[in-house]
Design an enzyme around this catalytic site. Sequence first.
Site, PDB file in Angstrom:
ATOM      1  CG  HIS A 129      -1.872  -1.145   1.241  1.00  0.00           C
ATOM      2  ND1 HIS A 129      -2.668  -1.417   2.340  1.00  0.00           N
ATOM      3  CD2 HIS A 129      -2.155  -2.114   0.333  1.00  0.00           C
ATOM      4  CE1 HIS A 129      -3.386  -2.497   2.097  1.00  0.00           C
ATOM      5  NE2 HIS A 129      -3.091  -2.942   0.890  1.00  0.00           N
ATOM      6  CG  HIS A 151      -7.445  -3.280  -2.017  1.00  0.00           C
ATOM      7  ND1 HIS A 151      -6.934  -2.222  -1.302  1.00  0.00           N
ATOM      8  CD2 HIS A 151      -6.693  -4.364  -1.658  1.00  0.00           C
ATOM      9  CE1 HIS A 151      -5.939  -2.637  -0.546  1.00  0.00           C
ATOM     10  NE2 HIS A 151      -5.771  -3.936  -0.743  1.00  0.00           N
ATOM     11  CG  HIS A 203       0.147  -9.527  -2.522  1.00  0.00           C
ATOM     12  ND1 HIS A 203       0.160  -8.198  -2.869  1.00  0.00           N
ATOM     13  CD2 HIS A 203      -0.797  -9.644  -1.540  1.00  0.00           C
ATOM     14  CE1 HIS A 203      -0.722  -7.540  -2.135  1.00  0.00           C
ATOM     15  NE2 HIS A 203      -1.310  -8.400  -1.325  1.00  0.00           N
TER      16      HIS A 203
END
Length: 308
Positions: free
Chosen positions: A78, A237, A264
């Site tokens: 983030h 997101h 990820h």
Amino acid sequence: MLCQRTVKSVIRASGVGLHSGKKVTLTLRPAAPDTGIMFRRVDLDTPVDIKASALTVGDTRMCSCLDVEGVRIGTVEHLMSALCGLGIDNVWIDLDAAEVPILDGSSSPFVFLIQSAGISEQNVPKRFLRIKKPVEVREGDKLARLSPYAGFKLNFSIVFNHPAIDRTGQQVSFDFAEQGYTRDIARARTFGFTQEVEFLRENGLALGGGLENAVVLDEYRILNVDGLRYNDEFVKHKVLDAIGDLYLIGHPIIGEFTAHKSGHDLNNKLARAVLADAEAYEIVSFVPPEEAPVGVTRWMQQAYALTT
């Protein structure tokens, strides 16, 4: 020329780690040109520096975690996303724990932190990683690909088979030259499911998660009283995460990212695949700036406008 950038002043924030649940203080400090994004664990007897790099990602369970000889920096995505979105090339990031604080579960608090610190233009050309040929990784029905493009664009689609997610947008395209990162992406929060909490916590994950820093769903609905920030917050997101994961490649990317059900792990495998193929990319700068593709110029103008 399109210049490298760092933060103008030292600034701090405190919070808890999403997975560790431990309190952590984060400090951003200016860095010299060509330093890159550098993390420093200041809580250790001898501070350890870890460069933000796709090649130092050692754990991708529910986050991107840097790991160098057993020294870890968790949940970097983030913050990395915010740094990319605001065009920051060089910064020192001090942490007094092993995880970046989750704050509200999005990149928005990090954007505010960087904007509050201010931005310093450095009289050194910004270095981009330009994709020269398509590179793709697949695992089952999951896909992540980078292709040549005269700017930076991300296309993402998700499939969760959950009634609350099914009612939202599950595909999004975001072009840094045409849309606003802080307006359209940065506020999208991480999300999780109550039925997974026990398993995650047994495995040392999500110990600091809750309604204040994530969108939480049970089997049927969203539990957050205030609902969603975007109609397509879930897939946005995923885009936010991908921006951060890809920025670990070491430079802003000139290319188009396309993903289906990626996370990820696959994002990192794609970044590593690019770096492993010398014919897939080149490092470029634009001096004078008129040499830059229009999409890159507009992208940098967007980033500059966010921090002036």
